[in-house]
Design a protein around this motif. Structure first.
Motif, PDB file in Angstrom:
ATOM      1  N   GLY A 108       0.815  -1.210   0.000  1.00  0.00           N
ATOM      2  CA  GLY A 108       0.000   0.000   0.000  1.00  0.00           C
ATOM      3  C   GLY A 108       0.847   1.257   0.000  1.00  0.00           C
ATOM      4  N   THR A 109       0.440   2.216  -0.810  1.00  0.00           N
ATOM      5  CA  THR A 109       1.139   3.492  -0.879  1.00  0.00           C
ATOM      6  C   THR A 109       0.842   4.338   0.349  1.00  0.00           C
ATOM      7  N   ARG A 110      -0.306   4.091   0.953  1.00  0.00           N
ATOM      8  CA  ARG A 110      -0.639   4.725   2.226  1.00  0.00           C
ATOM      9  C   ARG A 110      -1.427   3.722   3.051  1.00  0.00           C
ATOM     10  N   LEU A 111      -2.292   4.220   3.927  1.00  0.00           N
ATOM     11  CA  LEU A 111      -3.040   3.371   4.843  1.00  0.00           C
ATOM     12  C   LEU A 111      -4.370   4.049   5.160  1.00  0.00           C
ATOM     13  N   TRP A 112      -5.386   3.245   5.378  1.00  0.00           N
ATOM     14  CA  TRP A 112      -6.679   3.774   5.796  1.00  0.00           C
ATOM     15  C   TRP A 112      -6.545   4.457   7.154  1.00  0.00           C
ATOM     16  N   SER A 113      -7.119   5.673   7.272  1.00  0.00           N
ATOM     17  CA  SER A 113      -6.944   6.455   8.496  1.00  0.00           C
ATOM     18  C   SER A 113      -7.699   5.894   9.701  1.00  0.00           C
ATOM     19  N   GLY A 114      -8.554   4.913   9.474  1.00  0.00           N
ATOM     20  CA  GLY A 114      -9.203   4.272  10.608  1.00  0.00           C
ATOM     21  C   GLY A 114      -8.256   3.383  11.405  1.00  0.00           C
ATOM     22  N   TRP A 115      -7.069   3.124  10.837  1.00  0.00           N
ATOM     23  CA  TRP A 115      -6.089   2.265  11.524  1.00  0.00           C
ATOM     24  C   TRP A 115      -4.705   2.756  11.130  1.00  0.00           C
ATOM     25  N   LEU A 116      -4.280   3.850  11.693  1.00  0.00           N
ATOM     26  CA  LEU A 116      -2.993   4.461  11.343  1.00  0.00           C
ATOM     27  C   LEU A 116      -1.866   3.800  12.129  1.00  0.00           C
ATOM     28  N   PHE A 117      -1.514   2.599  11.721  1.00  0.00           N
ATOM     29  CA  PHE A 117      -0.509   1.848  12.471  1.00  0.00           C
ATOM     30  C   PHE A 117       0.187   0.863  11.557  1.00  0.00           C
ATOM     31  N   ARG A 118       1.492   1.007  11.425  1.00  0.00           N
ATOM     32  CA  ARG A 118       2.325   0.047  10.704  1.00  0.00           C
ATOM     33  C   ARG A 118       3.520  -0.305  11.578  1.00  0.00           C
ATOM     34  N   LEU A 119       3.743  -1.573  11.766  1.00  0.00           N
ATOM     35  CA  LEU A 119       4.883  -2.037  12.543  1.00  0.00           C
ATOM     36  C   LEU A 119       5.585  -3.123  11.743  1.00  0.00           C
ATOM     37  N   CYS A 120       6.893  -2.936  11.511  1.00  0.00           N
ATOM     38  CA  CYS A 120       7.664  -3.856  10.668  1.00  0.00           C
ATOM     39  C   CYS A 120       7.038  -3.960   9.279  1.00  0.00           C
ATOM     40  N   ASN A 121       6.562  -2.830   8.774  1.00  0.00           N
ATOM     41  CA  ASN A 121       5.804  -2.842   7.526  1.00  0.00           C
ATOM     42  C   ASN A 121       5.690  -1.409   7.022  1.00  0.00           C
ATOM     43  N   SER A 122       6.425  -1.066   5.975  1.00  0.00           N
ATOM     44  CA  SER A 122       6.432   0.306   5.473  1.00  0.00           C
ATOM     45  C   SER A 122       5.588   0.438   4.212  1.00  0.00           C
ATOM     46  N   PRO A 123       5.033   1.635   3.948  1.00  0.00           N
ATOM     47  CA  PRO A 123       4.295   1.853   2.695  1.00  0.00           C
ATOM     48  C   PRO A 123       5.232   1.819   1.500  1.00  0.00           C
ATOM     49  N   GLU A 124       4.684   1.488   0.324  1.00  0.00           N
ATOM     50  CA  GLU A 124       5.555   1.326  -0.832  1.00  0.00           C
ATOM     51  C   GLU A 124       4.919   1.817  -2.124  1.00  0.00           C
ATOM     52  N   ILE A 125       5.787   2.260  -3.025  1.00  0.00           N
ATOM     53  CA  ILE A 125       5.519   2.362  -4.450  1.00  0.00           C
ATOM     54  C   ILE A 125       6.366   1.272  -5.080  1.00  0.00           C
ATOM     55  N   THR A 126       5.746   0.373  -5.807  1.00  0.00           N
ATOM     56  CA  THR A 126       6.473  -0.768  -6.351  1.00  0.00           C
ATOM     57  C   THR A 126       6.874  -0.494  -7.794  1.00  0.00           C
ATOM     58  N   LEU A 127       8.148  -0.581  -8.076  1.00  0.00           N
ATOM     59  CA  LEU A 127       8.634  -0.472  -9.450  1.00  0.00           C
ATOM     60  C   LEU A 127       8.959  -1.875  -9.924  1.00  0.00           C
ATOM     61  N   ILE A 128       8.103  -2.387 -10.812  1.00  0.00           N
ATOM     62  CA  ILE A 128       8.201  -3.767 -11.276  1.00  0.00           C
ATOM     63  C   ILE A 128       8.831  -3.786 -12.664  1.00  0.00           C
ATOM     64  N   THR A 129       9.935  -4.488 -12.788  1.00  0.00           N
ATOM     65  CA  THR A 129      10.537  -4.707 -14.094  1.00  0.00           C
ATOM     66  C   THR A 129      10.071  -6.069 -14.600  1.00  0.00           C
ATOM     67  N   VAL A 130       9.271  -6.062 -15.657  1.00  0.00           N
ATOM     68  CA  VAL A 130       8.741  -7.286 -16.231  1.00  0.00           C
ATOM     69  C   VAL A 130       9.654  -7.741 -17.352  1.00  0.00           C
ATOM     70  N   LYS A 131      10.150  -8.978 -17.211  1.00  0.00           N
ATOM     71  CA  LYS A 131      11.083  -9.540 -18.199  1.00  0.00           C
ATOM     72  C   LYS A 131      10.529 -10.835 -18.769  1.00  0.00           C
ATOM     73  N   GLY A 132      11.041 -11.209 -19.921  1.00  0.00           N
ATOM     74  CA  GLY A 132      10.675 -12.479 -20.508  1.00  0.00           C
ATOM     75  C   GLY A 132      11.571 -13.593 -20.034  1.00  0.00           C
ATOM     76  N   GLY A 133      11.190 -14.831 -20.302  1.00  0.00           N
ATOM     77  CA  GLY A 133      12.000 -15.978 -19.920  1.00  0.00           C
ATOM     78  C   GLY A 133      11.425 -16.710 -18.741  1.00  0.00           C
ATOM     79  N   ALA A 134      11.891 -17.912 -18.504  1.00  0.00           N
ATOM     80  CA  ALA A 134      11.394 -18.741 -17.397  1.00  0.00           C
ATOM     81  C   ALA A 134      11.783 -18.121 -16.083  1.00  0.00           C
ATOM     82  N   HIS A 135      10.844 -18.136 -15.099  1.00  0.00           N
ATOM     83  CA  HIS A 135      11.163 -17.595 -13.794  1.00  0.00           C
ATOM     84  C   HIS A 135      12.042 -18.555 -13.015  1.00  0.00           C
ATOM     85  N   SER A 136      12.815 -17.954 -12.089  1.00  0.00           N
ATOM     86  CA  SER A 136      13.684 -18.769 -11.235  1.00  0.00           C
ATOM     87  C   SER A 136      12.924 -19.240 -10.031  1.00  0.00           C
ATOM     88  N   ASN A 137      13.363 -20.340  -9.417  1.00  0.00           N
ATOM     89  CA  ASN A 137      12.717 -20.856  -8.228  1.00  0.00           C
ATOM     90  C   ASN A 137      13.204 -20.128  -6.998  1.00  0.00           C
TER      91      ASN A 137
END
Length: 386
Positions: free
Chosen positions: A357-386
């Motif tokens: 989540g980029t932010r959090l619902w204000s009804g529960w403003l609490f994150r512990l061991c868990n930060s908000p994120e913007i995810t930059l996903i690089t999509v590549k071709g080929g078989a995925h690794s295990n």
């Protein structure tokens, strides 16, 4: 139903804290009465803010941040403290029965009071850290996802994933502008937003999401709605955001490249709030026009939809869970979301990424061991690794 549950929760919190902390204290009765009144007010935060906030929304009242943030802090402290206090009291009771039967009662009472007050201080400090984490701008989480359905020689594609912006009285235009600036700085090829833009109406918070018109990606900006958008008037928000350059994929899709097809489905909440068959998730319709030789990416707000029998997308991008928010609660959220909470999951040749989540619902403003994120996903071709 939710209102009745919240009232019952407030009563339980008051009884636990009042009975296990305040009544055993060594002080005058009027001090105990004052402490009980303060405890009652803290436990009834939801109901009090609902009355003060114009009764528009039970869990997201329309009030100034100067009221909402301290009120949320107080309620989170007393909520967690009630749970920990109950556990501590049970532990002390067991110790007294098994190991300390001959200990003086007054001495035991003083020891218990010190431990309970100390626990309150620790709880308040922990909640302060968790609330501080929840109010920060998101970090950029860079990951690479290999899609076996894409040829190995496919040029990698950079997709920025946002989710759970939850614009409201606390998350204002300045916060949204910060998210836009961070996202654009990653130079993504495409930007996708996996729902829960807002907690309120266009009239209330349209200005807070106005900076989204500044999102910039050569292949476009795409989105689906989330359950909170449904509660907030999704049709009006779709019109507002579409006018600012965001294309909603409502049970529909579009080619991103010659070999990659992006689709989106309506949120499951619309199934409960609309009798129209066109306002329900339809996975087959979303993926119908995908070329047979293309890899497919599906935007769906709730990760549990990954296991829907009609969902055949190669990669699903979701939000909704806020990463579980904290240890312990993460397990409960996993149960409600088919085990999907945060990060990358693989099921055979299909994959799912769940944003914290980029932010959090204000009804529960609490994150512990868990930060908000913007995810930059690089999509590549080929078989995925295990």
């Amino acid at each position: 139903m939710l209102a009745q549950i919240s009232c019952l929760l407030s009563l339980v919190i008051f009884l636990v804290v009042g009975g296990l902390l305040i009544l055993p204290l060594f002080c005058r009765w009027w001090w105990k009465l004052l402490y009980l009144l303060i405890t009652a007010a803290a436990a009834c935060k939801i109901q009090i803010l609902y009355l003060l906030g114009g009764r528009e929304s039970y869990f997201t009242p329309h009030l100034a941040p100067e009221i909402l943030i301290p009120a949320n802090w107080v309620w989170l402290v007393i909520f967690f403290y009630a749970i920990l206090l109950l556990l501590l009291s049970l532990l002390l009771g067991l110790l007294r029965l098994t190991l300390c039967r001959k200990t003086d009662k007054q001495h035991w009472r003083r020891l218990g009071n010190r431990l309970r007050v100390g626990l309150l201080v620790i709880t308040a400090a922990t909640v302060s850290v968790g609330m501080y984490n929840s109010l920060q701008l998101p970090e950029v989480n860079k990951i690479t996802i290999e899609l076996p359905q894409l040829p190995a020689e496919t040029v990698p594609l950079r997709i920025a994933l946002l989710a759970d912006l939850h614009a409201d009285d606390i998350a204002d235009a300045a916060f949204t502008q910060g998210v836009v600036d961070i996202t654009n700085a990653q130079n993504p090829d495409a930007i996708v937003i996996a729902g829960d833009f807002v907690d309120g109406t266009v009239e209330q918070f349209g200005a807070h999401l106005e900076p989204l018109r500044g999102l910039n990606a050569p292949l476009g900006v795409y989105a689906v709605g989330g359950n909170h958008d449904v509660y907030s008037g999704l049709c009006e928000w779709e019109s507002f955001l579409s006018a600012r350059g965001i294309r909603f994929l409502n049970n529909a899709g579009t080619p991103l490249t010659d070999s990659l097809y992006l689709a989106g489905v309506r949120d499951e909440a619309e199934r409960r709030f609309s009798r129209s068959i066109t306002r329900q998730p339809d996975y087959r319709a979303a993926l119908r026009n995908a070329p047979p030789d293309s890899a497919t990416i599906l935007l769906a707000h709730q990760p549990a939809t990954f296991v829907h029998p009609d969902n055949t997308a190669d990669l699903q991008l979701s939000g909704h869970t806020h990463g579980g928010m904290m240890p312990g609660l993460r397990s409960l959220i996993a149960l409600a979301n088919k085990g999907f909470v945060a990060g990358l999951y693989r099921r055979s040749e299909r994959q799912l990424y769940v944003s914290r989540g980029t932010r959090l619902w204000s009804g529960w403003l609490f994150r512990l061991c868990n930060s908000p994120e913007i995810t930059l996903i690089t999509v590549k071709g080929g078989a995925h690794s295990n």
